[in-house]
Design an enzyme around this catalytic site. Structure first.
Site, PDB file in Angstrom:
ATOM      1  CG  ASN A  46      -0.433  -0.214   2.586  1.00  0.00           C
ATOM      2  OD1 ASN A  46       0.695  -1.027   2.788  1.00  0.00           O
ATOM      3  ND2 ASN A  46      -1.024   0.173   3.772  1.00  0.00           N
ATOM      4  CD  GLU A  48      -1.517   4.838   4.440  1.00  0.00           C
ATOM      5  OE1 GLU A  48      -1.051   5.598   5.218  1.00  0.00           O
ATOM      6  OE2 GLU A  48      -2.255   3.837   4.978  1.00  0.00           O
ATOM      7  CB  CYS A  57      -5.259  -1.534  -1.633  1.00  0.00           C
ATOM      8  SG  CYS A  57      -6.529  -0.949  -0.949  1.00  0.00           S
ATOM      9  CD  GLU A  59      -5.407  -6.072  -1.059  1.00  0.00           C
ATOM     10  OE1 GLU A  59      -4.846  -4.924  -1.076  1.00  0.00           O
ATOM     11  OE2 GLU A  59      -5.936  -6.484  -0.197  1.00  0.00           O
ATOM     12  CB  CYS A  92     -10.795  -3.195   0.123  1.00  0.00           C
ATOM     13  SG  CYS A  92     -10.389  -2.300  -1.411  1.00  0.00           S
ATOM     14  CB  CYS A  95      -8.327  -5.017  -3.963  1.00  0.00           C
ATOM     15  SG  CYS A  95      -7.369  -3.248  -3.488  1.00  0.00           S
TER      16      CYS A  95
HETATM   17  N1  THU Z   1      -5.289  -1.469   2.536  1.00  0.00           N
HETATM   18  C1  THU Z   1      -4.723  -2.461   1.672  1.00  0.00           C
HETATM   19  O1  THU Z   1      -3.661  -2.128   1.159  1.00  0.00           O
HETATM   20  N2  THU Z   1      -5.342  -3.675   1.377  1.00  0.00           N
HETATM   21  C2  THU Z   1      -6.718  -4.042   1.886  1.00  0.00           C
HETATM   22  O2  THU Z   1      -6.886  -5.023   1.628  1.00  0.00           O
HETATM   23  C3  THU Z   1      -7.148  -3.036   2.749  1.00  0.00           C
HETATM   24  C4  THU Z   1      -6.643  -1.815   3.268  1.00  0.00           C
HETATM   25  C5  THU Z   1      -4.645  -0.332   2.844  1.00  0.00           C
HETATM   26  C6  THU Z   1      -4.982   0.749   2.511  1.00  0.00           C
HETATM   27  C7  THU Z   1      -4.744   1.923   3.532  1.00  0.00           C
HETATM   28  O3  THU Z   1      -3.220   2.069   3.188  1.00  0.00           O
HETATM   29  C8  THU Z   1      -4.419   1.045   4.843  1.00  0.00           C
HETATM   30  O4  THU Z   1      -4.334  -0.489   4.324  1.00  0.00           O
HETATM   31  C9  THU Z   1      -5.497   1.107   5.828  1.00  0.00           C
HETATM   32  O5  THU Z   1      -6.778   1.234   5.069  1.00  0.00           O
END
Ligand code: THU
Length: 137
Positions: A46, A48, A57, A59, A92, A95
């Site tokens: 991920n 941000e 994310c 994935e 999520c 994804c």
């Molecule tokens: N996140 C992911 O990378 N994958 C997921 O399946 C759920 C959420 C990340 C997004 C964000 O950077 C952090 O987790 C919190 O939501």
């Protein structure tokens, strides 16, 4: 079904990617890895942003890495999500939709540092999916 050794390789790649996550806001690192029908593995983490909504994310990061590095059509056989937590994290909704584009039959694993692992298939995570077949029936 993928082999144990393929799943182990996915976990190694996803764990390594989680270590590179850029998540100063949530402090929730995620690593993901996808296995293609050519036996290749691509990982992502991920990433941000100060403008929170721009976050990508792990994935989708892994899928996009696979697309960028694969010549020809991409078929994803399996995806694994790793979080250094006590409970597993399933992909999520966004994804799931992106995974469906390249791996509607993919196996999906969620692995963490605790005892619980989720082993499922994308069709169970995203039933009645909207996909390429809807546009090109
Ligand atoms: N996140 C992911 O990378 N994958 C997921 O399946 C759920 C959420 C990340 C997004 C964000 O950077 C952090 O987790 C919190 O939501």
């Amino acid at each position: 079904m993928i082999h144990d050794r393929e799943r182990s390789a996915l976990l190694v790649a996803a764990r390594e990617a989680a270590g590179r996550a850029y998540c100063p806001y949530s402090k929730f690192p995620v690593g993901a890895a996808v296995l293609t029908d050519r036996g290749e593995i691509f990982a992502g983490c991920n990433v941000e942003n100060a403008s929170y909504g721009l976050t990508i994310c792990a994935e989708r990061s892994a899928v996009f890495q696979a697309i960028a590095r694969t010549k020809g059509p991409l078929r994803i056989r399996a995806a694994l999500v790793y979080t250094p937590t006590q409970t597993p994290t399933a992909p999520c909704g966004a994804c799931r939709q992106v995974l469906n584009e390249f791996g509607p039959d993919a196996e999906v694993f969620s692995v963490c540092d605790g005892p619980g692992t989720i082993a499922t298939i994308l069709k169970d995570l995203l039933p009645q999916a909207f996909g390429p077949h809807n546009l090109n029936p």
